[in-house]
Write a protein that holds these residues in place. Structure first.
Motif, PDB file in Angstrom:
ATOM      1  N   GLU A 104     -93.500  79.023 160.610  1.00  0.00           N
ATOM      2  CA  GLU A 104     -93.632  79.347 159.184  1.00  0.00           C
ATOM      3  C   GLU A 104     -94.445  78.290 158.444  1.00  0.00           C
ATOM      4  O   GLU A 104     -95.246  78.621 157.553  1.00  0.00           O
ATOM      5  CB  GLU A 104     -92.240  79.504 158.571  1.00  0.00           C
ATOM      6  CG  GLU A 104     -91.495  80.728 159.079  1.00  0.00           C
ATOM      7  CD  GLU A 104     -90.113  80.908 158.470  1.00  0.00           C
ATOM      8  OE1 GLU A 104     -89.514  81.984 158.675  1.00  0.00           O
ATOM      9  OE2 GLU A 104     -89.623  79.964 157.801  1.00  0.00           O
TER      10      GLU A 104
ATOM     11  N   ARG B 233     -92.854  89.191 164.545  1.00  0.00           N
ATOM     12  CA  ARG B 233     -94.058  89.464 165.320  1.00  0.00           C
ATOM     13  C   ARG B 233     -94.026  88.730 166.661  1.00  0.00           C
ATOM     14  O   ARG B 233     -94.311  89.310 167.714  1.00  0.00           O
ATOM     15  CB  ARG B 233     -95.302  89.044 164.531  1.00  0.00           C
ATOM     16  CG  ARG B 233     -95.573  89.884 163.297  1.00  0.00           C
ATOM     17  CD  ARG B 233     -96.830  89.398 162.564  1.00  0.00           C
ATOM     18  NE  ARG B 233     -96.965  90.050 161.276  1.00  0.00           N
ATOM     19  CZ  ARG B 233     -97.463  91.266 161.094  1.00  0.00           C
ATOM     20  NH1 ARG B 233     -97.865  91.967 162.144  1.00  0.00           N
ATOM     21  NH2 ARG B 233     -97.554  91.787 159.887  1.00  0.00           N
TER      22      ARG B 233
ATOM     23  N   ASP C  23     -99.401  86.849 160.522  1.00  0.00           N
ATOM     24  CA  ASP C  23     -98.617  86.716 159.289  1.00  0.00           C
ATOM     25  C   ASP C  23     -99.506  86.254 158.139  1.00  0.00           C
ATOM     26  O   ASP C  23     -99.357  86.702 156.994  1.00  0.00           O
ATOM     27  CB  ASP C  23     -97.451  85.750 159.501  1.00  0.00           C
ATOM     28  CG  ASP C  23     -96.382  85.860 158.407  1.00  0.00           C
ATOM     29  OD1 ASP C  23     -96.489  86.744 157.532  1.00  0.00           O
ATOM     30  OD2 ASP C  23     -95.441  85.056 158.426  1.00  0.00           O
TER      31      ASP C  23
ATOM     32  N   TYR D  61     -91.447  85.895 155.519  1.00  0.00           N
ATOM     33  CA  TYR D  61     -92.351  85.687 156.643  1.00  0.00           C
ATOM     34  C   TYR D  61     -92.159  86.782 157.698  1.00  0.00           C
ATOM     35  O   TYR D  61     -91.032  87.194 157.985  1.00  0.00           O
ATOM     36  CB  TYR D  61     -92.091  84.339 157.293  1.00  0.00           C
ATOM     37  CG  TYR D  61     -92.417  83.135 156.440  1.00  0.00           C
ATOM     38  CD1 TYR D  61     -93.678  82.559 156.475  1.00  0.00           C
ATOM     39  CD2 TYR D  61     -91.448  82.568 155.607  1.00  0.00           C
ATOM     40  CE1 TYR D  61     -93.980  81.438 155.718  1.00  0.00           C
ATOM     41  CE2 TYR D  61     -91.736  81.450 154.834  1.00  0.00           C
ATOM     42  CZ  TYR D  61     -93.008  80.894 154.888  1.00  0.00           C
ATOM     43  OH  TYR D  61     -93.297  79.797 154.125  1.00  0.00           O
ATOM     44  N   THR D  62     -93.263  87.193 158.302  1.00  0.00           N
ATOM     45  CA  THR D  62     -93.189  88.175 159.392  1.00  0.00           C
ATOM     46  C   THR D  62     -93.452  87.530 160.743  1.00  0.00           C
ATOM     47  O   THR D  62     -93.432  88.201 161.770  1.00  0.00           O
ATOM     48  CB  THR D  62     -94.218  89.303 159.183  1.00  0.00           C
ATOM     49  OG1 THR D  62     -95.554  88.766 159.277  1.00  0.00           O
ATOM     50  CG2 THR D  62     -94.042  89.957 157.814  1.00  0.00           C
ATOM     51  N   VAL D  63     -93.681  86.226 160.753  1.00  0.00           N
ATOM     52  CA  VAL D  63     -94.142  85.564 161.975  1.00  0.00           C
ATOM     53  C   VAL D  63     -93.111  85.631 163.095  1.00  0.00           C
ATOM     54  O   VAL D  63     -93.472  85.844 164.268  1.00  0.00           O
ATOM     55  CB  VAL D  63     -94.554  84.099 161.677  1.00  0.00           C
ATOM     56  CG1 VAL D  63     -93.380  83.252 161.226  1.00  0.00           C
ATOM     57  CG2 VAL D  63     -95.244  83.470 162.879  1.00  0.00           C
TER      58      VAL D  63
ATOM     59  N   HIS E 279    -101.233  89.274 156.888  1.00  0.00           N
ATOM     60  CA  HIS E 279    -100.291  90.070 156.099  1.00  0.00           C
ATOM     61  C   HIS E 279    -100.100  89.475 154.715  1.00  0.00           C
ATOM     62  O   HIS E 279    -100.108  90.189 153.696  1.00  0.00           O
ATOM     63  CB  HIS E 279     -98.945  90.154 156.838  1.00  0.00           C
ATOM     64  CG  HIS E 279     -97.874  90.868 156.081  1.00  0.00           C
ATOM     65  ND1 HIS E 279     -96.946  90.202 155.302  1.00  0.00           N
ATOM     66  CD2 HIS E 279     -97.593  92.182 155.956  1.00  0.00           C
ATOM     67  CE1 HIS E 279     -96.129  91.080 154.752  1.00  0.00           C
ATOM     68  NE2 HIS E 279     -96.500  92.288 155.134  1.00  0.00           N
TER      69      HIS E 279
END
Length: 415
Positions: A398, A12, A156, A7-9, A159
């Motif tokens: 997430e 970010r 996210d 996850y990029t959340v 992405h």
């Protein structure tokens, strides 16, 4: 989510939270503060870097972007929306988000002001995050989870979908708005440019919450005109508008009808501002209820109270103005029950129990729904919003990404 997805959340969110985007209710510009565009421009650039060719920020600070469909059959175009601004209630300058890697279950003293303590007794939802990462501010500002968590969740999602083209979905629109916190989030929105037929805001609270009902809202302004005279020679002449305004406020009920003594489905009348001089004074109110028809009942009661006060002051006059602000989005969403039903299925697939509850407030979704874009609200995890105690759990963000990933697939399957 695909096995092994990182996850990029969180990364970010930690970056976005540091960008000052506080809106200003007293500004006459749009957006109300130019600094909101700082984050909007970052988002547009990041979306372009992901490969979204049409990502752009317009002159008003709105960000529009399109994730192309991965299938050829017709599917309604879905929009996911969050707002970039933070509330004027608490400073948003110099936000220092702190990632607490494994929350230990105790009260959290914030380092830049140790007197600011996020107490478990006050925020029992913290108990559900023991052993998990949570994010707080440092004690001198809000965090900005409202609504930069929603922004990070949508980013996210973008992405994930762009790096997993095997996921079947229709065309998806992304929208980031300015000035939601000052009630202007849709004021300059171009729905034709957006090109969606249904939307979901990411602007909700704890894990599993889903909101398809908001307050209906009006604003009321009472302007009292007194009779001015030189105070040295004012006997039997001066009628002080400030004193009349004070008496109108004093006449309001103290054990009902006010936000500090109401909850759940109870409405209220709430004075939010007063200004003036002896000659002329103005009181601003917000009026809220889930039943739109009750707003007129409240407003008439308020007007009669004010008239009764003015009756004691010969020569004084009053103007009573009502302005519509937004309406309960349930009135629209009840006409499109599949929008909520598809969300319920997405929650189930993501392993999240849906908790339906009304919002004691409004979102961009309220206005969008009445503009022709039905729009309920999905959780992000944000807690203690608009305050120095604001915090959010990484798990919740997430899980929101998971729900959106499932939701786009449900829409594809049911179309």
């Amino acid at each position: 989510m695909a096995t092994g997805y990182s996850y990029t959340v969180t990364e970010r969110f930690l970056r976005y939270a540091q960008v000052d985007t506080q809106s200003d209710p007293h500004s006459n510009s749009f957006p109300s503060t130019h600094k909101q565009k700082d984050l909007s421009s970052i988002l547009a650039a990041e979306l372009k870097a992901m490969g979204i060719e049409d990502a752009m920020m317009d002159e008003y600070g709105y960000v529009y972007a399109t994730i192309p469909a991965t299938i050829s059959k017709p599917v309604p175009v879905i929009c996911f929306c969050s707002h970039v601004d933070t509330a004027p209630d608490c400073s948003g300058t110099g936000v220092k988000p702190i990632l607490h890697e494994s929350y230990d279950g105790r009260d959290i003293a914030l380092p830049d002001d140790p007197e600011q303590i996020i107490r478990v007794a006050t925020y029992p939802y913290l108990k559900t995050h023991i052993g998990q990462p949570v994010i707080t501010a440092s004690g001198t500002t809000l965090l900005g989870a409202d609504d930069k968590s929603g922004v990070a969740i949508i980013m996210d999602l973008a992405h994930y979908l762009l790096t997993h083209p095997e996921i079947k979905h229709g065309t998806i629109k992304l929208l980031f708005t300015p000035d939601e916190e000052v009630g202007q989030g849709t004021a300059k929105l171009d729905l034709s440019k957006l090109g969606a037929s249904v939307a979901y805001t990411l602007d909700g609270g704890e894990l599993g919450s889903f909101e398809d009902e908001t307050f209906s809202a009006d604003g009321v302004r009472i302007t009292v005109q007194g009779v001015i005279a030189h105070p040295g020679y004012a006997k039997n002449k001066l009628v002080n508008a400030l004193k009349i305004a004070g008496e109108i406020l004093a006449a309001l009920p103290k054990n009902e009808w006010a936000p500090e003594v109401t909850e759940k489905r109870e409405g209220f009348v709430h004075p939010v501002g007063i200004n003036g001089i002896a000659e002329k004074a103005t009181i601003e109110f917000i009026v809220r209820d889930f039943d739109t028809a009750k707003l007129a009942v409240y407003e008439n009661r308020l007007k009669q109270m004010a008239i009764a006060v003015l009756g004691q002051y010969p020569g004084a006059t009053m103007e009573f103005e009502v302005t519509e602000q937004y309406r309960n989005m349930k009135e629209i969403l009840d006409l499109h029950p599949h929008i909520s039903a598809y969300a319920a299925e997405a929650y189930r697939r993501a392993g999240v129990d849906m908790i339906k509850e009304p919002i004691r407030g409004g979102t961009d979704g309220s206005r969008l729904s009445f503009m022709g874009l039905p729009c309920p609200n999905i959780f992000t995890g944000m807690q203690a919003i608009h305050s120095k105690h604001e915090w959010i759990g990484v798990r919740d963000m997430e899980k929101a990404v998971d729900v959106l990933t499932q939701l786009v697939q449900v829409w594809e399957e049911r179309s």
